[in-house]
Design an enzyme around this catalytic site. Structure first.
Site, PDB file in Angstrom:
ATOM      1  N   ASP A   1     -28.050  -6.837  -8.283  1.00 47.93           N
ATOM      2  CA  ASP A   1     -28.306  -7.108  -6.865  1.00 47.93           C
ATOM      3  C   ASP A   1     -28.904  -8.512  -6.733  1.00 47.93           C
ATOM      4  O   ASP A   1     -29.769  -8.911  -7.506  1.00 47.93           O
ATOM      5  CB  ASP A   1     -29.268  -6.059  -6.305  1.00 47.93           C
ATOM      6  CG  ASP A   1     -29.294  -6.048  -4.788  1.00 47.93           C
ATOM      7  OD1 ASP A   1     -28.879  -5.036  -4.197  1.00 47.93           O
ATOM      8  OD2 ASP A   1     -29.733  -7.054  -4.186  1.00 47.93           O
TER       9      ASP A   1
ATOM     10  N   ASN B   1     -27.175   4.415   0.440  1.00 44.70           N
ATOM     11  CA  ASN B   1     -27.453   4.354   1.873  1.00 44.70           C
ATOM     12  C   ASN B   1     -26.130   4.530   2.605  1.00 44.70           C
ATOM     13  O   ASN B   1     -25.167   3.817   2.325  1.00 44.70           O
ATOM     14  CB  ASN B   1     -28.076   3.001   2.237  1.00 44.70           C
ATOM     15  CG  ASN B   1     -29.420   2.784   1.576  1.00 44.70           C
ATOM     16  OD1 ASN B   1     -30.225   3.716   1.479  1.00 44.70           O
ATOM     17  ND2 ASN B   1     -29.674   1.567   1.121  1.00 44.70           N
TER      18      ASN B   1
ATOM     19  N   GLN C   1     -28.042   0.878   5.285  1.00 46.11           N
ATOM     20  CA  GLN C   1     -26.834   0.268   4.724  1.00 46.11           C
ATOM     21  C   GLN C   1     -26.535  -1.044   5.446  1.00 46.11           C
ATOM     22  O   GLN C   1     -26.508  -1.087   6.683  1.00 46.11           O
ATOM     23  CB  GLN C   1     -25.632   1.219   4.840  1.00 46.11           C
ATOM     24  CG  GLN C   1     -24.386   0.661   4.145  1.00 46.11           C
ATOM     25  CD  GLN C   1     -23.212   1.637   4.130  1.00 46.11           C
ATOM     26  OE1 GLN C   1     -23.268   2.713   4.732  1.00 46.11           O
ATOM     27  NE2 GLN C   1     -22.138   1.243   3.459  1.00 46.11           N
TER      28      GLN C   1
ATOM     29  N   HIS D   1     -21.580   1.764  -2.154  1.00 45.52           N
ATOM     30  CA  HIS D   1     -22.224   1.283  -3.379  1.00 45.52           C
ATOM     31  C   HIS D   1     -23.394   2.170  -3.739  1.00 45.52           C
ATOM     32  O   HIS D   1     -24.073   2.720  -2.875  1.00 45.52           O
ATOM     33  CB  HIS D   1     -22.675  -0.170  -3.240  1.00 45.52           C
ATOM     34  CG  HIS D   1     -23.509  -0.438  -2.021  1.00 45.52           C
ATOM     35  ND1 HIS D   1     -22.948  -0.578  -0.769  1.00 45.52           N
ATOM     36  CD2 HIS D   1     -24.842  -0.576  -1.851  1.00 45.52           C
ATOM     37  CE1 HIS D   1     -23.904  -0.802   0.117  1.00 45.52           C
ATOM     38  NE2 HIS D   1     -25.074  -0.798  -0.505  1.00 45.52           N
TER      39      HIS D   1
HETATM   40  P1  5GP Z   1     -27.387  -1.684   1.304  1.00 45.89           P
HETATM   41  O1  5GP Z   1     -28.560  -2.190   2.113  1.00 45.89           O
HETATM   42  O2  5GP Z   1     -26.089  -1.851   2.051  1.00 45.89           O
HETATM   43  O3  5GP Z   1     -27.572  -0.294   0.758  1.00 45.89           O
HETATM   44  O4  5GP Z   1     -27.344  -2.607   0.024  1.00 45.89           O
HETATM   45  C1  5GP Z   1     -26.691  -3.822  -0.010  1.00 45.89           C
HETATM   46  C2  5GP Z   1     -27.239  -4.580  -1.191  1.00 45.89           C
HETATM   47  O5  5GP Z   1     -26.363  -5.648  -1.484  1.00 45.89           O
HETATM   48  C3  5GP Z   1     -28.625  -5.210  -0.933  1.00 45.89           C
HETATM   49  O6  5GP Z   1     -29.542  -4.702  -1.870  1.00 45.89           O
HETATM   50  C4  5GP Z   1     -28.364  -6.695  -1.088  1.00 45.89           C
HETATM   51  O7  5GP Z   1     -29.441  -7.375  -1.710  1.00 45.89           O
HETATM   52  C5  5GP Z   1     -27.108  -6.739  -1.919  1.00 45.89           C
HETATM   53  N1  5GP Z   1     -26.279  -7.905  -1.697  1.00 45.89           N
HETATM   54  C6  5GP Z   1     -25.901  -8.424  -0.504  1.00 45.89           C
HETATM   55  N2  5GP Z   1     -25.104  -9.486  -0.675  1.00 45.89           N
HETATM   56  C7  5GP Z   1     -24.980  -9.650  -2.025  1.00 45.89           C
HETATM   57  C8  5GP Z   1     -24.269 -10.607  -2.822  1.00 45.89           C
HETATM   58  O8  5GP Z   1     -23.599 -11.501  -2.341  1.00 45.89           O
HETATM   59  N3  5GP Z   1     -24.364 -10.472  -4.175  1.00 45.89           N
HETATM   60  C9  5GP Z   1     -25.105  -9.464  -4.751  1.00 45.89           C
HETATM   61  N4  5GP Z   1     -25.126  -9.414  -6.081  1.00 45.89           N
HETATM   62  N5  5GP Z   1     -25.775  -8.557  -4.025  1.00 45.89           N
HETATM   63  C10 5GP Z   1     -25.714  -8.650  -2.673  1.00 45.89           C
END
Ligand code: 5GP
Length: 114
Positions: free
Chosen positions: A32, A87, A94, A100
């Site tokens: 992440d 999420n 999310q 994911h």
């Molecule tokens: P969510 O909040 O949708 O459950 O998680 C999305 C995750 O994706 C977050 O923890 C965020 O830090 C990660 N994320 C967002 N954009 C990128 C990216 O461009 N590269 C990586 N490696 N992680 C990302």
């Protein structure tokens, strides 16, 4: 927005870089970009399912595979204890609408989550 057009779709297509930790025909795991713990890896299916709420029985084997990969990645990272989070939906936190699994570990965890 189709989930193939998310930032994770772009990572899968190799259009933007990631720190890969595991890959196979069905999924990719990478660190992440904004880690919430010493280990914070995301496991994503290559199939662009937007969120768990949109998964169907057709995805049963894939969903099981993603969980097994999460455990494999955790072991690979040296974790004996970790948290796996999905999420589903904006109110749940999310932000990227490509399904994911978060694999988070390396520090004590509180419960309930915020
Ligand atoms: P969510 O909040 O949708 O459950 O998680 C999305 C995750 O994706 C977050 O923890 C965020 O830090 C990660 N994320 C967002 N954009 C990128 C990216 O461009 N590269 C990586 N490696 N992680 C990302």
């Amino acid at each position: 927005m189709a989930s193939s057009d998310t930032i994770f779709g772009r990572i899968l297509r190799g259009e933007i870089p990631c720190q890969e930790v595991y890959a196979d025909d069905h999924c990719l795991a990478f660190r992440d970009v904004n880690p919430q713990a010493p280990v914070h890896v995301l496991v994503i299916p290559r199939e662009p399912i937007p969120q768990l709420a949109e998964a169907t029985s057709d995805h049963q084997a894939l969903l099981g595979h993603l969980l097994l990969v999460a455990a494999r990645v955790a072991r690979q990272e040296g974790l004996e204890s970790w948290r796996t989070v999905i999420n589903s939906g904006t109110e749940a936190g999310q932000t990227v609408f490509h399904l994911h699994l978060h694999v988070i570990g390396g520090r004590p965890m509180a419960w309930p989550p915020g």
